[in-house]
Design an enzyme around this catalytic site. Structure first.
Site, PDB file in Angstrom:
ATOM      1  N   GLY A  53       2.082  -4.368   2.761  1.00 30.35           N
ATOM      2  CA  GLY A  53       2.923  -4.202   3.946  1.00 30.35           C
ATOM      3  C   GLY A  53       3.255  -5.486   4.692  1.00 30.35           C
ATOM      4  O   GLY A  53       3.657  -5.429   5.850  1.00 30.35           O
ATOM      5  N   TRP A  55       5.804  -7.543   4.168  1.00 32.85           N
ATOM      6  CA  TRP A  55       7.252  -7.589   4.476  1.00 32.85           C
ATOM      7  C   TRP A  55       7.554  -6.620   5.621  1.00 32.85           C
ATOM      8  O   TRP A  55       8.346  -6.911   6.505  1.00 32.85           O
ATOM      9  CB  TRP A  55       8.091  -7.225   3.227  1.00 32.85           C
ATOM     10  CG  TRP A  55       8.221  -8.369   2.257  1.00 32.85           C
ATOM     11  CD1 TRP A  55       7.363  -9.415   2.110  1.00 32.85           C
ATOM     12  CD2 TRP A  55       9.284  -8.575   1.309  1.00 32.85           C
ATOM     13  NE1 TRP A  55       7.819 -10.254   1.120  1.00 32.85           N
ATOM     14  CE2 TRP A  55       8.984  -9.770   0.612  1.00 32.85           C
ATOM     15  CE3 TRP A  55      10.433  -7.879   0.978  1.00 32.85           C
ATOM     16  CZ2 TRP A  55       9.820 -10.271  -0.398  1.00 32.85           C
ATOM     17  CZ3 TRP A  55      11.267  -8.369  -0.025  1.00 32.85           C
ATOM     18  CH2 TRP A  55      10.965  -9.555  -0.706  1.00 32.85           C
ATOM     19  N   ASP A 114       5.932   2.900  -1.127  1.00 28.33           N
ATOM     20  CA  ASP A 114       5.154   2.302  -2.228  1.00 28.33           C
ATOM     21  C   ASP A 114       4.374   3.408  -2.938  1.00 28.33           C
ATOM     22  O   ASP A 114       4.126   4.484  -2.385  1.00 28.33           O
ATOM     23  CB  ASP A 114       4.177   1.245  -1.707  1.00 28.33           C
ATOM     24  CG  ASP A 114       3.748   0.278  -2.804  1.00 28.33           C
ATOM     25  OD1 ASP A 114       4.243  -0.866  -2.829  1.00 28.33           O
ATOM     26  OD2 ASP A 114       2.929   0.661  -3.675  1.00 28.33           O
ATOM     27  N   ASP A 130       7.219   7.102  -5.751  1.00 31.62           N
ATOM     28  CA  ASP A 130       7.616   6.259  -6.882  1.00 31.62           C
ATOM     29  C   ASP A 130       9.121   6.009  -6.779  1.00 31.62           C
ATOM     30  O   ASP A 130       9.912   6.955  -6.807  1.00 31.62           O
ATOM     31  CB  ASP A 130       7.276   7.025  -8.170  1.00 31.62           C
ATOM     32  CG  ASP A 130       7.620   6.234  -9.410  1.00 31.62           C
ATOM     33  OD1 ASP A 130       8.338   5.218  -9.298  1.00 31.62           O
ATOM     34  OD2 ASP A 130       7.177   6.643 -10.492  1.00 31.62           O
ATOM     35  N   ASP A 162      10.362  -5.702  -3.208  1.00 32.49           N
ATOM     36  CA  ASP A 162       9.475  -6.767  -3.722  1.00 32.49           C
ATOM     37  C   ASP A 162       8.657  -6.192  -4.875  1.00 32.49           C
ATOM     38  O   ASP A 162       7.536  -6.603  -5.139  1.00 32.49           O
ATOM     39  CB  ASP A 162       8.562  -7.228  -2.572  1.00 32.49           C
ATOM     40  CG  ASP A 162       7.787  -8.488  -2.895  1.00 32.49           C
ATOM     41  OD1 ASP A 162       8.214  -9.235  -3.798  1.00 32.49           O
ATOM     42  OD2 ASP A 162       6.745  -8.725  -2.260  1.00 32.49           O
ATOM     43  N   LYS A 202      13.109  -8.673  -5.838  1.00 30.82           N
ATOM     44  CA  LYS A 202      12.406  -9.606  -6.709  1.00 30.82           C
ATOM     45  C   LYS A 202      12.923  -9.462  -8.136  1.00 30.82           C
ATOM     46  O   LYS A 202      13.161  -8.344  -8.596  1.00 30.82           O
ATOM     47  CB  LYS A 202      10.902  -9.279  -6.677  1.00 30.82           C
ATOM     48  CG  LYS A 202      10.083 -10.394  -7.322  1.00 30.82           C
ATOM     49  CD  LYS A 202       8.720  -9.982  -7.809  1.00 30.82           C
ATOM     50  CE  LYS A 202       7.747  -9.371  -6.879  1.00 30.82           C
ATOM     51  NZ  LYS A 202       6.855 -10.301  -6.205  1.00 30.82           N
TER      52      LYS A 202
HETATM   53  N1  SAM Z   1       6.179  -6.757  -0.357  1.00 33.19           N
HETATM   54  C1  SAM Z   1       4.787  -6.370  -0.376  1.00 33.19           C
HETATM   55  C2  SAM Z   1       4.116  -7.011   0.804  1.00 33.19           C
HETATM   56  O1  SAM Z   1       4.717  -7.890   1.385  1.00 33.19           O
HETATM   57  O2  SAM Z   1       3.002  -6.628   1.139  1.00 33.19           O
HETATM   58  C3  SAM Z   1       4.097  -6.737  -1.665  1.00 33.19           C
HETATM   59  C4  SAM Z   1       4.585  -5.929  -2.822  1.00 33.19           C
HETATM   60  S1  SAM Z   1       3.596  -6.073  -4.249  1.00 33.19           S
HETATM   61  C5  SAM Z   1       4.038  -7.643  -4.829  1.00 33.19           C
HETATM   62  C6  SAM Z   1       4.385  -5.035  -5.402  1.00 33.19           C
HETATM   63  C7  SAM Z   1       4.261  -3.562  -5.072  1.00 33.19           C
HETATM   64  O3  SAM Z   1       5.134  -2.834  -5.942  1.00 33.19           O
HETATM   65  C8  SAM Z   1       2.875  -2.980  -5.296  1.00 33.19           C
HETATM   66  O4  SAM Z   1       2.327  -2.561  -4.076  1.00 33.19           O
HETATM   67  C9  SAM Z   1       3.127  -1.774  -6.213  1.00 33.19           C
HETATM   68  O5  SAM Z   1       2.354  -0.639  -5.876  1.00 33.19           O
HETATM   69  C10 SAM Z   1       4.608  -1.525  -5.970  1.00 33.19           C
HETATM   70  N2  SAM Z   1       5.242  -0.729  -7.019  1.00 33.19           N
HETATM   71  C11 SAM Z   1       5.243  -0.979  -8.354  1.00 33.19           C
HETATM   72  N3  SAM Z   1       5.910   0.001  -8.997  1.00 33.19           N
HETATM   73  C12 SAM Z   1       6.350   0.880  -8.049  1.00 33.19           C
HETATM   74  C13 SAM Z   1       7.096   2.093  -8.101  1.00 33.19           C
HETATM   75  N4  SAM Z   1       7.519   2.589  -9.257  1.00 33.19           N
HETATM   76  N5  SAM Z   1       7.351   2.749  -6.943  1.00 33.19           N
HETATM   77  C14 SAM Z   1       6.910   2.238  -5.757  1.00 33.19           C
HETATM   78  N6  SAM Z   1       6.203   1.102  -5.656  1.00 33.19           N
HETATM   79  C15 SAM Z   1       5.917   0.424  -6.783  1.00 33.19           C
END
Ligand code: SAM
EC number: 2.1.1.205
Length: 374
Positions: A53, A55, A114, A130, A162, A202
């Protein structure tokens, strides 16, 4: 290797703890905003793949609390650090990077999604879902406008993503899963963005990424690949920043026929539309020479194919921009810390990390090497 070793090797990890961010990623968004002024005029935002969280914290602090984190703030931070290292002003705490906040705004709507739970944040609606699943769209629409029916939806100004998969180390597989996440984010964005809106996601730079850029260029006037200073140079990670959402006239966002899946839009459609977009770009540039969306453009129209169908090889190369003030910390450098440095704990340990079960199993088995009987 201890916590303070990581503090030395990763200035942004250390700064995130000092400034109260849940993850060092916060700086990536702040540096993207420095370059592209992402938050200007924005009141409705969707933050995809948002856990833990950081961002969303940035969104909450900038848009709701009205705090600002500009270039000057970065320069102050760096200067304070250098002074501390040189023994000047010992005992003086580093300058606060944020300016005084006004009364919190109540007209801002932020929805964060997320797979993992996101600990509550002031003014933010969090959903555990998802983003690749079609059922997430109605959930999102409902969270954005809980009291409206489907005919009265208010679009959003900015969609962020992200998203990153759990990296397997199998390069092609990781690239594929990442691109699927990106298309899922884009398809959600196409459903909720308002004309003029912005999309930031990203990407992993790799083969075939040009086609994706060309597809994005169909929908946005300006598409730039950006690498914030807080993103390690050694990482394939970058961010695609898409500004001024202007969907083609006939385009209808649909999750039944999402982008990136099946035949829609076909290569020929993409190429034709890119050629038209580029033509429009050219005339726009001619009338506004100061426009800096100076992409390198190559369009080669080939001869007729034997079947008589014209084909086009269209390459549209998105401009690449390194962003973040040069006075900001270098994410690939190690910094010496003061002798009396005390390492802080992370602000927000992961609530339900995917590796949690593996750790529990390893613990139950008596550690990394299992229970040994001697
Ligand atoms: N932007 C976030 C922050 O600032 O805290 C960090 C994000 S982290 C790099 C990547 C996130 O993508 C993870 O928390 C992961 O659970 C989420 N993620 C991956 N696949 C996903 C999906 N299909 N649906 C939702 N979230 C997903």
């Amino acid at each position: 290797m201890g916590k303070s070793s990581k503090d030395k090797r990763d200035a942004y990890y250390r700064l995130a703890k000092e400034q109260g961010w849940r993850a060092r990623s916060a700086f990536k968004l702040l540096q993207l905003d420095e370059e592209f002024d992402l938050f200007s005029g924005v009141t409705r935002v969707v933050d995809l793949c948002a856990a833990p969280g950081s961002w969303s914290q940035v969104l909450s602090r900038v848009l709701i609390k009205g705090e600002s984190f500009g270039r000057t703030a970065w320069q102050n931070q760096e200067a304070a650090f250098r002074q501390q290292m040189l023994g000047i002003n010992q005992g003086k705490t580093a300058e606060k990077t944020e300016t005084a906040a006004a009364a919190p705004r109540t007209d801002v709507k932020i929805v964060s999604i997320d797979l993992q739970p996101i600990s509550p944040l002031p003014g933010i609606v969090t959903l555990r879902a998802d983003i690749t699943h079609p059922a997430t769209v109605p959930l999102l629409l409902n969270a954005l406008d809980p009291d409206s029916d489907s005919t009265q939806r208010n679009p959003v100004d900015l969609v962020l993503s992200d998203g990153a998969p759990d990296v397997t180390g199998l390069h092609d597989l990781d690239m594929y899963v990442q691109s699927q996440l990106l298309f899922a984010a884009l398809n959600l964005a196409l459903c909720v963005l308002k004309p003029g809106g912005k999309f930031v996601a990203k990407i992993f730079r790799g083969r075939n990424v040009d086609l994706l850029f060309a597809q994005l260029k169909l929908f946005f006037t300006r598409v730039v690949v950006a690498k914030p200073r807080s993103s390690r140079a050694s990482s394939v990670e970058a961010f695609i920043v898409c500004l001024d959402f202007q969907p083609p006239a006939a385009f209808q966002a649909s999750l039944e026929k999402p982008l990136g899946v099946g035949e829609y839009p076909s290569q020929a459609q993409v190429e034709a539309a890119v050629a038209a977009t580029l033509e429009a770009d050219k005339s726009k540039k001619a009338s506004q020479p100061q426009d800096d969306s100076s992409s390198i453009v190559e369009i080669e129209l080939e001869d007729q194919t034997p079947a008589g169908v014209p084909t086009a090889t269209t390459r549209w190369i998105a401009p690449f921009l390194a962003c973040g003030d040069l006075s900001a910390f270098d994410s690939d450098a190690s910094y010496k810390l003061p002798d009396d440095y005390v390492s802080l704990d992370p602000v927000q340990p992961p609530t339900a990390p995917p590796y949690k079960r593996a750790l529990e199993m390893r613990k139950a088995a008596g550690g990394a090497y299992g229970k040994t009987t001697v």
